[in-house]
Write an enzyme that holds these catalytic residues in place. Sequence first.
Site, PDB file in Angstrom:
ATOM      1  N   ASP A 184      21.569  29.152  34.459  1.00 33.96           N
ATOM      2  CA  ASP A 184      22.218  28.328  33.437  1.00 33.96           C
ATOM      3  C   ASP A 184      21.939  28.881  32.043  1.00 33.96           C
ATOM      4  O   ASP A 184      22.814  28.900  31.175  1.00 33.96           O
ATOM      5  CB  ASP A 184      21.715  26.880  33.523  1.00 33.96           C
ATOM      6  CG  ASP A 184      21.968  26.247  34.881  1.00 33.96           C
ATOM      7  OD1 ASP A 184      22.954  26.632  35.532  1.00 33.96           O
ATOM      8  OD2 ASP A 184      21.179  25.373  35.283  1.00 33.96           O
TER       9      ASP A 184
ATOM     10  N   ASN B  42      23.576  36.178  40.821  1.00 38.69           N
ATOM     11  CA  ASN B  42      22.297  36.867  40.986  1.00 38.69           C
ATOM     12  C   ASN B  42      22.424  37.852  42.149  1.00 38.69           C
ATOM     13  O   ASN B  42      23.476  37.958  42.776  1.00 38.69           O
ATOM     14  CB  ASN B  42      21.146  35.871  41.180  1.00 38.69           C
ATOM     15  CG  ASN B  42      21.319  34.988  42.403  1.00 38.69           C
ATOM     16  OD1 ASN B  42      21.873  35.405  43.424  1.00 38.69           O
ATOM     17  ND2 ASN B  42      20.840  33.751  42.324  1.00 38.69           N
TER      18      ASN B  42
END
EC number: 2.7.1.167
Length: 491
Positions: free
Chosen positions: A275, A205
């Site tokens: 995920d 991220n």
Amino acid sequence: MDRKMVESLFQRASTLKCLVVGDLMLDEYLWGRTDRISPEAPVQVVDVLREDLRLGGAGNVANNLLALGCQVTVASVIGEDENGWALLKAFSRQGVDTAPIYQEPGRRTGRKTRVIAANQQIVRIDRESREPLSGQIEQQLINWLQQHITGFDVVLVSDYLKGVLTPSVLASVTSTASRRNIPVLVDPKGSDYSKYRGATCLTPNRKEAEAASGVPIQDGASLQQAADTIMSTVGLDNLLITRSEEGMSLFCGNGETVHIPTVAREVFDVTGAGDTVLALLACGLAGGLPLAESARLANVAAGIAVAKLGTSTVTPAEIIAAVSLEHRDSDSKIKNREVLSEIIAAERAKGRQVVFTNGCFDLLHAGHVKYLQAARRLGDLLILGLNSDASVRRLKGPKRPLIDEDERGHLMAALDCIDYVCLFEEDTPLELITALKPQILVKGGDYTPEGVVGKDLVESYGGRVELIPFVDGKSTTNIIEKVLERYTDEQ
């Protein structure tokens, strides 16, 4: 994205063999309410109303793959403790191959406890081990990986820095997979990404990319600089940086950059969104999609995941529905009973009011449109059950319908007030209503409540029936009679 391409991918998902390697943990959720402050300290008191355990870490990646229909094997190391046995039991129930999940004496299986009230996470309590694997158990894991990786279509590495993914384990994964051209996708952690050398793609991220590159990401130029730094340091061909509300950016070794905007959604919880991204990226690549299309698919799924509380999965039906909304053509609104049932169940779970009506709708006219617009205003979604041609013939006679079911379906789906159309072959829509379980059942004003098919069923679970008056003088029969009268006079 192309909806048919996505549907085709999920139809093949059951043939895709996915290996997940990484840190396993349990996610515990304590759901409650709070309306007072403790007299012992200035903290909230939470009255726990519900508790549940979910697979976390690499387990949530596996869960996401299972929800897509993929075959899943998990390779990891856990402790010989209560949490470890709970993980193994949960995986076994779902048909996951747990042969390469080793138990190390003295190791603590991770457990994260989240306390949630009023849809807000109040506190998280972590109980876990961060020690690297012992030499013996590490070698057992490496031996299994070297012997079995070649049997998989894709490898997913889920690193939570809990000690399972040692440099030796990571090197074994990437070197063995690369020799067989098996893609390795990594959700990385930490600031040293050199340990992931040999991977196909990393998915950090924005915050993680800043930590790994040392570059604060403030605009497009700094984003590119951060990506270049990571890719050159790791020798990486592909990098996917997830950027929260700004979507995702895919950087490729050939110099190509693809920026994927996010779809505006209400965000409840970002837990586990990474995920979901990893799982969808892997499913797409294993299923033969190009990396850029796989990233777009992951972006759609992540947008769905963050609208849910806690670690959660995303289903093919939810993804297909979201892709369809991007291209709201009439084809995308026509669903079969099975797919629509999944979509509607997901909408109900979000608290949305589902309205259902049905009919033949042979020769669409203004009365129909006003009726359907009024029905749509009663809730959040309007589902139209449309009689098939065979059903219309049984109800109206051998000369009907005038317009076949395919054309009628596309005409109805083209109306903005209708969210989905579903054909049914039966004489009544009772079986379709049973499958969809709408909260509001609508019929025309020429019915009485007692005469509405499905009334008792809908009311049995708290739903209701609404009657909407028809527009005077507007009917298919009147149109047919007018056409016959005028053309007969001309002849």
